[in-house]
Design a protein around this motif. Structure first.
Motif, PDB file in Angstrom:
ATOM      1  N   THR A  60      89.763  31.952 189.831  1.00 49.47           N
ATOM      2  CA  THR A  60      90.530  32.876 190.493  1.00 49.47           C
ATOM      3  C   THR A  60      90.696  34.272 190.056  1.00 49.47           C
ATOM      4  O   THR A  60      91.422  35.315 190.616  1.00 49.47           O
ATOM      5  N   ILE A  61      90.110  34.637 188.845  1.00 46.32           N
ATOM      6  CA  ILE A  61      89.783  36.006 188.239  1.00 46.32           C
ATOM      7  C   ILE A  61      88.644  36.532 188.273  1.00 46.32           C
ATOM      8  O   ILE A  61      88.353  37.605 188.805  1.00 46.32           O
ATOM      9  N   GLY A  62      87.550  35.788 187.920  1.00 49.14           N
ATOM     10  CA  GLY A  62      86.415  36.188 187.671  1.00 49.14           C
ATOM     11  C   GLY A  62      85.576  36.926 189.012  1.00 49.14           C
ATOM     12  O   GLY A  62      84.789  37.578 189.002  1.00 49.14           O
ATOM     13  N   THR A  63      86.144  36.291 190.033  1.00 48.70           N
ATOM     14  CA  THR A  63      85.562  36.586 191.424  1.00 48.70           C
ATOM     15  C   THR A  63      85.875  38.197 191.803  1.00 48.70           C
ATOM     16  O   THR A  63      85.056  38.813 192.721  1.00 48.70           O
ATOM     17  N   TYR A  64      86.810  38.734 191.124  1.00 52.41           N
ATOM     18  CA  TYR A  64      87.458  40.177 191.398  1.00 52.41           C
ATOM     19  C   TYR A  64      86.747  40.951 190.440  1.00 52.41           C
ATOM     20  O   TYR A  64      87.153  42.265 190.591  1.00 52.41           O
ATOM     21  N   PHE A  65      85.784  40.518 189.446  1.00 56.54           N
ATOM     22  CA  PHE A  65      85.232  41.612 188.485  1.00 56.54           C
ATOM     23  C   PHE A  65      83.781  42.024 188.933  1.00 56.54           C
ATOM     24  O   PHE A  65      83.212  41.068 189.747  1.00 56.54           O
ATOM     25  N   LYS A  66      83.409  43.093 188.819  1.00 60.08           N
ATOM     26  CA  LYS A  66      81.990  43.636 189.282  1.00 60.08           C
ATOM     27  C   LYS A  66      81.023  42.661 188.572  1.00 60.08           C
ATOM     28  O   LYS A  66      80.105  42.264 188.879  1.00 60.08           O
TER      29      LYS A  66
ATOM     30  N   ASP B 167      85.912  53.849 186.255  1.00 63.39           N
ATOM     31  CA  ASP B 167      85.678  54.346 184.832  1.00 63.39           C
ATOM     32  C   ASP B 167      85.947  52.970 184.093  1.00 63.39           C
ATOM     33  O   ASP B 167      86.698  51.907 184.480  1.00 63.39           O
ATOM     34  N   GLU B 168      85.608  52.967 182.858  1.00 64.39           N
ATOM     35  CA  GLU B 168      85.887  51.843 181.917  1.00 64.39           C
ATOM     36  C   GLU B 168      87.302  51.710 181.587  1.00 64.39           C
ATOM     37  O   GLU B 168      88.020  52.513 181.427  1.00 64.39           O
ATOM     38  N   TRP B 169      87.788  50.627 181.835  1.00 65.11           N
ATOM     39  CA  TRP B 169      89.265  50.393 181.598  1.00 65.11           C
ATOM     40  C   TRP B 169      89.779  50.346 179.992  1.00 65.11           C
ATOM     41  O   TRP B 169      88.847  49.259 179.461  1.00 65.11           O
ATOM     42  N   VAL B 170      90.809  50.781 179.551  1.00 62.60           N
ATOM     43  CA  VAL B 170      91.022  50.703 178.086  1.00 62.60           C
ATOM     44  C   VAL B 170      92.536  50.371 178.236  1.00 62.60           C
ATOM     45  O   VAL B 170      93.355  51.394 178.729  1.00 62.60           O
ATOM     46  N   CYS B 171      93.072  49.349 177.796  1.00 66.18           N
ATOM     47  CA  CYS B 171      94.375  48.988 177.924  1.00 66.18           C
ATOM     48  C   CYS B 171      95.273  49.900 177.119  1.00 66.18           C
ATOM     49  O   CYS B 171      95.154  50.197 175.938  1.00 66.18           O
ATOM     50  N   PRO B 172      96.168  50.724 177.715  1.00 62.56           N
ATOM     51  CA  PRO B 172      97.023  51.681 176.930  1.00 62.56           C
ATOM     52  C   PRO B 172      97.763  50.813 175.704  1.00 62.56           C
ATOM     53  O   PRO B 172      98.234  49.994 175.855  1.00 62.56           O
ATOM     54  N   ASP B 173      97.861  51.877 174.705  1.00 63.94           N
ATOM     55  CA  ASP B 173      98.892  51.383 173.820  1.00 63.94           C
ATOM     56  C   ASP B 173     100.221  52.155 173.381  1.00 63.94           C
ATOM     57  O   ASP B 173     100.871  52.007 172.253  1.00 63.94           O
ATOM     58  N   ASN B 174     100.455  52.432 174.341  1.00 65.30           N
ATOM     59  CA  ASN B 174     101.906  53.289 174.598  1.00 65.30           C
ATOM     60  C   ASN B 174     102.933  52.447 175.530  1.00 65.30           C
ATOM     61  O   ASN B 174     103.680  53.215 176.034  1.00 65.30           O
TER      62      ASN B 174
END
Length: 675
Positions: free
Chosen positions: A88-94, A392-399
């Motif tokens: 139920t996750i992978g189907t929503y990724f490009k 754009d490429e997603w980068v998880c924030p560290d703040n």
């Protein structure tokens, strides 16, 4: 916050608007509670399937891509292991690559549900999708003599969907039945695929049956057939997959394949605990069973032997009890949702009222959660909201920081400087630990492309859809608060700018005509006054003097800028002493001066030069300074009638000054006996 000594697990799961993921959650929650394990559900709440039905295929009002980012926050949750329902996750990724996705969490033990990943530290549980669908199609062929069976697939890139499709193809092939491309329709596991089913039936009017890859799509198929006047179970047969709570309540009841989501969720927790204890856990292919009902035409027919085994007296009683429980749960869920829905407008109004400080605003959010009956909730906010457009490429924030919480109905909000930072070492699990067991739902807080943080709340599984709506409202409120704060800052900035402009204008009014250091006219004042004289139209003999203080740089470099300023003021005083008060004198640059003198006397330019030389001599004899104050001078005599005359005189006086500077002293330092 206390340091967590309990086991905490993260669960990454999407599509929780559908039946099977909810069943997994129920199974995971029940087993986790039994084993005293904290669970953090990172929820993908994709809504495009619903909005598409209402707004159309071309609607751009979707921000479901934001939910693809929530799973990365699990990496700073401080959990001991991760259960991933990748189907139920992978189907929503490009690029739906389960192995690449698993590597994100490879520093932790991972149990994969509905997909198989061959990586160290990854363990898989997957339903026997192939056999389940193969059995359903074989039942239609052998029991009902169906020869043209259509199929509605699940999402592309989904392992469950692929295996079920293969089960259909192989069952048809085993009986020598041809499958043409027009007999296959795409699907997305949602109930909103009516158009796909319509096209499938238009192209195959002679179809005997339709096998659907899950129950929710089968509900759509029953709806379409009813609209077309086709009697399900008589004119056309339909089968589903999942044995959802509504499958028994369709008209007619739906023949489907049972995959026990609750048991699979329970096993996922058990396996994870075994892994954490150092045990080896094998790959599991979870068995499925065909549940025969009337939608396949089985009314009045005796079940096959294997179906008898399932529908013995004990199994039937268990099934009826399960369904009764689910129906009662659904009814209570509807009542609770209806009751809570009345509270949402009140909450929205409360949150969108102006609050002067962010701490007070965060307290309002926690108070709203308490009003809704949530005993424990936590608000995590980013230092600064971020924009994410899904491309754009997603980068998880560290703040990400803990901004506020409601714990056992007691609320608290941190000031901006006090907020604890979420890190891998001090993660969400540590900050929410109160020594008790919780099943936390983790919702992403966003508005459009703007992402603000997370809402972590301890709410029942049956209420997760309602609190998704609440999380959206909190996201909107955060966006409005941000806009109000920006607007207030803009107003304050505008006020400050206007005040600075007024002050600047006052200063300019003071500085527009006079030089502050010498008290003489500045260039602007000099030119304005000269222009006014020209406008009078009277022809007068004038002498334009350009003067330059000699070696100002040497004075500054040797004795400092204070002495340089003294020399400039002295130069101004010398020049003022050499002309009349009615004449004009100005400091037009750092060490440059200009005088406009009116005199009809012949040879006046030489007289003026000599005055200046004599005045400098007298000053230097009495100044007590270790340097000379001397002025190089250029003078142009001209007939002044208009501004152009002054402009031409300026050029000539400047050239004369340039020649005069060639004869100045090489240094203005005095010898010791000259002081």
């Amino acid at each position: 916050m206390e340091n967590s000594t309990q086991k905490s697990l993260g669960v990454l799961i999407g599509g929780v608007h559908t039946y099977f993921p909810k069943e997994l959650i129920r199974g995971i929650s029940k087993e986790a509670e039994k084993e005293s394990v904290n669970i953090f559900y990172f929820l993908g709440m994709q809504t495009k399937v619903f909005l598409k039905q209402a707004l159309g295929e071309e609607s751009n009002a979707f921000y479901d891509y934001q939910f693809n980012t929530i799973y990365d926050y699990c990496r700073i949750a401080g959990v001991k292991g991760v259960i991933i329902n990748y189907g139920t996750i992978g189907t929503y990724f490009k690029d739906g690559n389960s192995t690449a996705f698993a590597r994100r969490y490879n520093n932790l033990p991972v149990v994969f549900l509905t997909d198989r990943v061959d990586l160290p530290n990854c363990y898989s549980i997957i339903s026997d999708n192939y056999q389940g669908l193969h059995t359903a199609v074989e039942h239609l062929i052998e029991e009902h003599r169906c020869r043209k069976i259509l199929f509605v697939k699940g999402p592309e890139g989904n392992t469950d969907a692929h295996e079920r499709f293969q089960g259909y193809l192989d069952a048809m092939s085993a009986h020598g039945l041809r499958v043409e491309p027009k007999m296959i329709a795409p699907g997305d596991y949602s109930e909103f695929i009516d158009a796909n089913v319509e096209r499938l039936l238009d192209e195959n009017p002679d179809a005997d049956a339709i096998a659907f890859a899950n129950d929710e799509m089968a509900f759509s198929g029953c709806r379409v057939c009813k609209r077309r006047g086709l009697r399900v179970g008589k004119d056309i047969f339909i089968t589903g997959y999942d044995n959802s709570e509504l499958s028994l309540r369709t008209d007619p009841p739906l023949t489907t394949v049972l995959q026990d989501g609750r048991s699979m969720g329970k096993l996922a927790v058990q396996n994870m605990l075994r892994i954490l204890d150092g045990e080896e856990v094998p790959f599991c292919r979870y068995p499925t069973r065909l549940v025969v009902r009337e939608s396949c035409g089985c009314k009045g027919k005796k079940p096959k032997e294997e179906e008898k085994n399932y529908f013995n007296e004990e199994g039937a009683a268990e099934e009826i009890q399960r369904l009764r429980h689910e129906i009662a749960e659904k009814q209570q869920e509807f009542i609770d949702f209806q009751r809570n829905s009345w509270l949402i407008p009140l909450m929205v109004r409360e949150l969108n009222e102006t609050v002067d400080d962010e701490r007070g605003f965060c307290l309002r959010i926690m108070d709203a959660m308490k009003t809704l009956g949530v005993p424990n909730s936590y608000l995590f906010l980013l230092d600064l909201p971020i924009n994410y457009n899904g491309e754009d490429e997603w980068v998880c924030p560290d703040n990400l920081r803990l901004a506020a919480y409601c714990r056992k109905e007691q609320t608290y909000a941190y000031s901006l400087l006090e907020r604890p930072l979420v890190t891998e070492e001090n993660g969400i699990a540590h900050m929410t630990d109160d020594g008790e067991i919780h099943q936390f739902m983790v919702y992403l807080l966003f508005s459009g492309e703007r992402q603000y943080g997370l809402l972590v709340c301890d709410v029942p599984v049956k209420d997760l859809s309602f609190y998704y709506v609440v999380s959206l409202q909190i996201g909107f409120a955060l966006h409005n608060y941000e806009l109000n704060k920006i607007e207030a800052l803009h107003r304050q900035q505008m006020f400050q700018d206007m005040e600075r402009i007024r002050e600047k204008n006052r200063e300019l009014d003071m500085k527009s005509a006079y030089d502050q250091l010498t008290g003489l006219l500045n260039l602007r004042g000099f030119m304005d006054r000269a222009n006014k004289l020209c406008e009078e139209g009277e022809s007068r003999k004038a002498h334009l003097l350009y003067g330059d203080l000699d070696h100002l740089k040497e004075i500054n470099d040797t004795w400092g800028h204070a002495e340089g300023n003294f020399a400039i003021r002295s130069c101004a005083d010398i020049l003022k002493s050499c002309i009349r008060g009615s004449d004009m004198i100005a400091r037009i640059g750092g060490d440059e001066f200009s005088c406009l003198v009116f005199s009809e006397k012949e040879g006046f330019e030489n007289i003026l030069k000599n005055r200046i030389v004599e005045a400098c001599k007298q000053f230097n004899e009495t100044s007590g300074k270790p340097y000379y104050v001397e002025i190089s001078v250029g003078i142009k005599t001209f007939q002044m009638e208009c501004y152009e005359d002054l402009h031409l005189a300026t050029i000539s006086a400047d050239q004369d000054l340039y020649e005069a500077k060639k004869t100045r002293k090489k240094s203005i330092k005095k010898k010791n006996n000259e002081l």
